[in-house]
Design a protein around this motif. Structure first.
Motif, mmCIF file in Angstrom:
data_model
loop_
_atom_site.group_PDB
_atom_site.id
_atom_site.type_symbol
_atom_site.label_atom_id
_atom_site.label_comp_id
_atom_site.label_asym_id
_atom_site.label_seq_id
_atom_site.Cartn_x
_atom_site.Cartn_y
_atom_site.Cartn_z
ATOM 1 N N ALA A 141 41.188 43.082 38.223
ATOM 2 C CA ALA A 141 41.998 44.289 38.017
ATOM 3 C C ALA A 141 41.303 45.302 37.112
ATOM 4 C CB ALA A 141 43.346 43.901 37.408
ATOM 5 N N ASP A 142 41.337 46.559 37.530
ATOM 6 C CA ASP A 142 40.866 47.665 36.683
ATOM 7 C C ASP A 142 42.043 48.227 35.903
ATOM 8 O OD1 ASP A 142 38.050 48.088 37.122
ATOM 9 O OD2 ASP A 142 38.565 48.565 39.203
ATOM 10 N N ASP A 184 45.496 49.441 37.471
ATOM 11 C CA ASP A 184 45.931 48.656 38.640
ATOM 12 C C ASP A 184 47.227 47.929 38.300
ATOM 13 O OD1 ASP A 184 43.752 49.378 40.120
ATOM 14 O OD2 ASP A 184 42.646 47.501 39.799
ATOM 15 N N ALA A 215 45.897 46.767 32.733
ATOM 16 C CA ALA A 215 46.619 46.826 34.005
ATOM 17 C C ALA A 215 48.117 46.965 33.736
ATOM 18 C CB ALA A 215 46.338 45.578 34.832
ATOM 19 N N ARG A 247 48.715 50.733 44.329
ATOM 20 C CA ARG A 247 47.928 50.324 43.153
ATOM 21 C C ARG A 247 47.935 48.816 42.926
ATOM 22 N NH1 ARG A 247 45.984 54.298 39.649
ATOM 23 N NH2 ARG A 247 44.503 52.604 39.525
ATOM 24 N N THR A 248 48.704 48.071 43.739
ATOM 25 C CA THR A 248 48.818 46.625 43.495
ATOM 26 C C THR A 248 47.504 45.926 43.823
ATOM 27 O OG1 THR A 248 51.112 46.784 44.176
ATOM 28 C CG2 THR A 248 50.206 44.567 43.929
ATOM 29 N N LYS A 249 47.052 45.130 42.876
ATOM 30 C CA LYS A 249 45.783 44.426 43.064
ATOM 31 C C LYS A 249 45.998 42.932 43.261
ATOM 32 C CE LYS A 249 41.462 45.698 43.111
ATOM 33 N NZ LYS A 249 40.706 46.083 41.941
#
Ligand code: PMP
Length: 386
Positions: A106-107, A110, A131, A158-160
């Motif tokens: 995750a960035d 995210d 995140a 945006r879901t990682k």
């Protein structure tokens, strides 16, 4: 000069808060900390001592000693079948493996989906990555098993990743095969990663065989499987966990781990390898005691006015519905846990420490002796009747 926003913004867990509050008191009975009351099996301790005495006091490879990675690959020969060289990383407890997985996947900005009530560390760990937490409440009427449609509704562009924890701390819920399949389909459809924290997978009590999300086609490749030795072999203080994932993920997690914990001591790793090869029957013995204690604590809860519980199917926690008792005493769950502690010396954890949907519940760990469970409930009963 100000300290970082991250450090200032991060709260401690209510588990530790209750634990620390209890330290100020005498004659407490604790249902707080999620750790086995057993000592690590003897052969594991003896092997570690042998290693220390043999002078194994040096740095080890960042991803872990080959003996342990090999033993993990053999242990998972029937399910994950990892390449011990490229698909296994040893970590400082499962805790660190989860953190490294989040940093790898995750960035900042995210979104990470978290099924709540959840182990408090996940909240801090997601925050440490920058995140955003998307909580998906698992409802009591569904036995705290998440509804795949609720997860679907929480997915955005945006879901990682989704964090799954079955069996669950704090609810003891186990995600059955059909629900797991529906979540797996959703993960593939929405192109997400999974962090599957299966640290309690050896501790289940239901009829159905345990299902790992990694068992569905295409999921092994997009999952970071997390486990460790803390619960399995009562090795909480040894700080040893591991992750299994595809090579690209493990390679990147190991780079991050090199900069954080660096590596783990050789004696603990070699002793844990011996545990996997020789001490699996010990796990069975401990599981049988937890099963007995679960039945004991659940019947005592059911006999207590104002409390009720969904029978946990795994781990060693009862997530007790105390809404009626909260109402009777005019307290929220944190107030109730504190009042119970101060008036009776019984230490519990307020459900609100596991996410806002935990309000009205208290968590009791039954990884404690039968005697403590019985004595604890005598005090709880007196408090309730007061
Ligand atoms: N995951 C869950 C769900 C836990 O309950 C815990 C410990 N309480 C951990 C991970 C961390 O375990 P470890 O001691 O291996 O860091």
């Amino acid at each position: 000069m100000e300290l970082s926003r991250l450090a200032r913004g991060l709260g401690g867990s209510m588990i530790r808060e209750m634990f620390n509050e209890a330290l100020k008191m005498e004659d407490t009975i604790s249902f707080t900390v999620g750790e086995p009351d057993f000592t690590t099996p003897g052969p594991i301790i003896e092997e570690a001592c042998r290693c220390w005495e043999a002078g194994m006091t040096h740095y080890t490879p960042n991803s872990g000693v080959p003996e342990l990675r090999q033993a993990i690959a053999e242990y998972h020969a029937g399910d994950l079948r990892p390449d011990p060289e490229r698909e296994v990383m040893i970590s400082c407890g499962a805790t660190e493996a989860i953190q490294m997985a989040l940093f790898t996947l995750a960035d900042p900005g995210d979104e990470v989906i978290l099924i709540t009530p959840a182990w408090p560390n996940y909240f801090g760990q997601i925050a440490m990555c920058g995140a955003v937490i998307k909580e998906v409440p698992a409802r009591e009427e569904n036995g705290f098993v998440p509804d795949p449609e609720d997860i679907r509704a929480a997915v955005t562009d945006r879901t990682k990743a989704v964090i799954l924890n079955s069996p669950s701390n704090p609810t003891g819920a186990v995600i059955g095969r059909e629900t797991c399949r529906a979540i797996a389909d959703l993960i593939l459809e929405k192109d997400l990663f999974v962090i599957s924290d299966e640290i309690y997978s050896r501790l289940t009590y239901g009829e159905e065989d345990y299902t790992s999300i990694t068992s569905f086609p295409g999921l092994r490749e997009r999952t970071v499987y997390i486990s460790g030795f803390s619960k399995m072999f009562a090795m909480t203080g040894w700080r040893l966990g591991y992750a299994v994932a595809r090579p690209e993920i493990i390679k990147n997690m190991t780079k991050l781990h090199e900069n954080g914990a660096s590596c783990l001591p050789a004696p603990s790793q070699i002793a844990a390898a011996l545990g996997l090869r020789r001490c699996l029957p010990e796990i069975e013995r401990m599981r049988e005691s937890y099963r007995r204690r679960k039945d004991l604590i659940c019947s005592l809860i059911d006999e207590t006015p104002g409390l009720s519980v969904r029978k946990p199917e795994g781990a060693f926690y009862a997530f007790v519905n105390a809404k009626e008792l909260c109402k009777k005493k005019g307290l929220d769950s944190k107030g109730l846990s504190m009042d119970l502690l101060h008036k009776t010396g019984v230490v519990t954890v307020p459900g609100s420490g596991f996410g806002s949907c935990g309000e009205g519940f208290i968590r009791l760990s039954y990884a404690t002796s039968d005697e403590n469970i019985v004595r604890g409930f005598e005090r709880i009963r007196a408090y309730v009747d007061r």
